[in-house]
Scaffold this motif. Sequence first.
Motif, PDB file in Angstrom:
ATOM      1  N   GLY B  49     -37.615  31.240  12.677  1.00  0.00           N
ATOM      2  CA  GLY B  49     -38.300  30.029  13.111  1.00  0.00           C
ATOM      3  C   GLY B  49     -37.359  28.925  13.574  1.00  0.00           C
ATOM      4  O   GLY B  49     -37.793  27.787  13.817  1.00  0.00           O
ATOM      5  N   LEU B  50     -36.063  29.226  13.691  1.00  0.00           N
ATOM      6  CA  LEU B  50     -35.088  28.173  13.982  1.00  0.00           C
ATOM      7  C   LEU B  50     -34.623  28.138  15.434  1.00  0.00           C
ATOM      8  O   LEU B  50     -33.685  27.417  15.783  1.00  0.00           O
ATOM      9  N   GLY B  51     -35.265  28.919  16.285  1.00  0.00           N
ATOM     10  CA  GLY B  51     -34.911  28.896  17.703  1.00  0.00           C
ATOM     11  C   GLY B  51     -33.523  29.441  17.990  1.00  0.00           C
ATOM     12  O   GLY B  51     -32.886  29.048  18.971  1.00  0.00           O
ATOM     13  N   LEU B  52     -33.059  30.358  17.136  1.00  0.00           N
ATOM     14  CA  LEU B  52     -31.706  30.905  17.318  1.00  0.00           C
ATOM     15  C   LEU B  52     -31.745  32.244  18.055  1.00  0.00           C
ATOM     16  O   LEU B  52     -30.927  33.125  17.800  1.00  0.00           O
ATOM     17  N   CYS B  66     -27.904  33.859  16.673  1.00  0.00           N
ATOM     18  CA  CYS B  66     -27.772  35.031  15.799  1.00  0.00           C
ATOM     19  C   CYS B  66     -29.008  35.922  15.799  1.00  0.00           C
ATOM     20  O   CYS B  66     -28.920  37.109  15.557  1.00  0.00           O
ATOM     21  N   MET B  67     -30.184  35.337  16.076  1.00  0.00           N
ATOM     22  CA  MET B  67     -31.415  36.129  16.029  1.00  0.00           C
ATOM     23  C   MET B  67     -31.777  36.724  17.391  1.00  0.00           C
ATOM     24  O   MET B  67     -32.879  37.249  17.574  1.00  0.00           O
ATOM     25  N   ARG B 154     -24.220  31.426  15.449  1.00  0.00           N
ATOM     26  CA  ARG B 154     -24.156  31.736  16.879  1.00  0.00           C
ATOM     27  C   ARG B 154     -22.893  32.546  17.173  1.00  0.00           C
ATOM     28  O   ARG B 154     -21.930  32.518  16.410  1.00  0.00           O
ATOM     29  N   VAL B 155     -22.915  33.211  18.325  1.00  0.00           N
ATOM     30  CA  VAL B 155     -21.748  33.936  18.814  1.00  0.00           C
ATOM     31  C   VAL B 155     -21.354  33.289  20.135  1.00  0.00           C
ATOM     32  O   VAL B 155     -22.210  33.064  20.995  1.00  0.00           O
ATOM     33  N   HIS B 156     -20.093  32.943  20.275  1.00  0.00           N
ATOM     34  CA  HIS B 156     -19.603  32.327  21.504  1.00  0.00           C
ATOM     35  C   HIS B 156     -18.659  33.305  22.200  1.00  0.00           C
ATOM     36  O   HIS B 156     -17.698  33.765  21.582  1.00  0.00           O
TER      37      HIS B 156
END
Lengths: 166, 266
Positions: B49-52, B66-67, B154-156
């Motif tokens: 639910g975190l918009g990731l 991440c998601m 997150r992955v950059h």
Amino acid sequence: MKIKVWINDKAIATHIDGDTMLIDVLREKGYKSVKCGCDTTNCGLCTVWLEGRPVLSCAVPAARADGKHVTTLEGVAEEAEAFGRFMAAQGAEQCGYCSPGLIMNVLAMAREMKRPTETQIKEYLAGNLCRCTGYEGQYRAIRNYLAVTQGDYQLFGKGEVIEGVR
Amino acid sequence: MYTIRTFKRVESLEEAYELNQKKTTTILGGGMWLRLGNRQIQAAVDLSGLGLDTIEETDDAFVIGCMTPLRDMEVHPGLNRYFQDMIRDCLKDIVGVQFRNTATIGGSLYGRFGFSDPLTALLVLDTTVEMYKGGMIPLEDFVDMPYDRDILVRVHIRKDGRRCAYQSFRNTRTDFPVLTAAVSSKDGIWRAAVGARPKKAALIAGAAKLPERPEKKDVGALAKEARDTLKYEDNMRASADYRKILTGVLLERAVEAVCGGMDHED
């Protein structure tokens, strides 16, 4: 916990446990086209669409479907039947057990890709296992189905257009 | 199969982090591997639910939540154009489309699984993981860090003009890889990683010594270094010896793909 899911556009509220999987909810609510083939997240038989995307319902926690739209084979019965006729015309089925999952993924592919190549078709459907056949009959049926619904393909076999599809 | 007592859909990363300080809590990625184990989870934390779940392209990087499902990376035009289809190549053989629609990049990288295709591929790019408390950590450091109670957010992947290629060998399509290999080159400096040995992916230090246009013998020396310095094991899919032979083959193919061919001595 309580969740509300739209199954084939019908709102259904139900109570689930923390580890209930989507497949369990679907079968409990009578959507028996959804079956568990391998329970190791591999065979593709339990394929349904979650917000239009094909997923393995054995591996989706039911809680994650809360507030979302799920489509099962029952929800696309007409299209499934039309594709089924192409399968029958090629004698593709032997036991037929894997068909609901395959059909859901074929229909998802037809929505996502226009006139896919042989490689693209085989890649898209690699996660749908059939233990009876060598996939050749299914492949001919898929090509013919796409030829009629999307055009620009050569039909296999006799190549007759089957009524009621277009 | 795992058991979950409470499924907790969190509203913030802080809430997730606090819950995750208990050893009986587990952060859910896609849950594809997790559900096959027998873990007894008191609280399963759901970040969906975190918009990731988005891939953003900035001027100098791709920033991936991440998601984000593996499938979204596989078909992302920007990522694949920039990295010459390597992202697609390292994801397309993972089980099936339905699986990749659910499996997440955060889960795949956090798990640091031996069988992880994307872990191998992303190691040869300038990849950084953004941890909630730990901040920005280069993937090559993260891969060897112990599992802790932090959250991969997150992955950059930096857009540094790198050329790259990915190779895997599978006994049968959609199965776990028997061996994975990835290489990249920027300004004549090479990076190379080998995974699924079946240990998790690792960089080969000597890749930096490769000439700008390696010959077959140079890649052979690199493969020898991998065989001598990385740990190889047997499992049901292949023996360590077989994997050692494959190492040379896959590295050679990957280097050839980056160079558009290779000069052979023979």
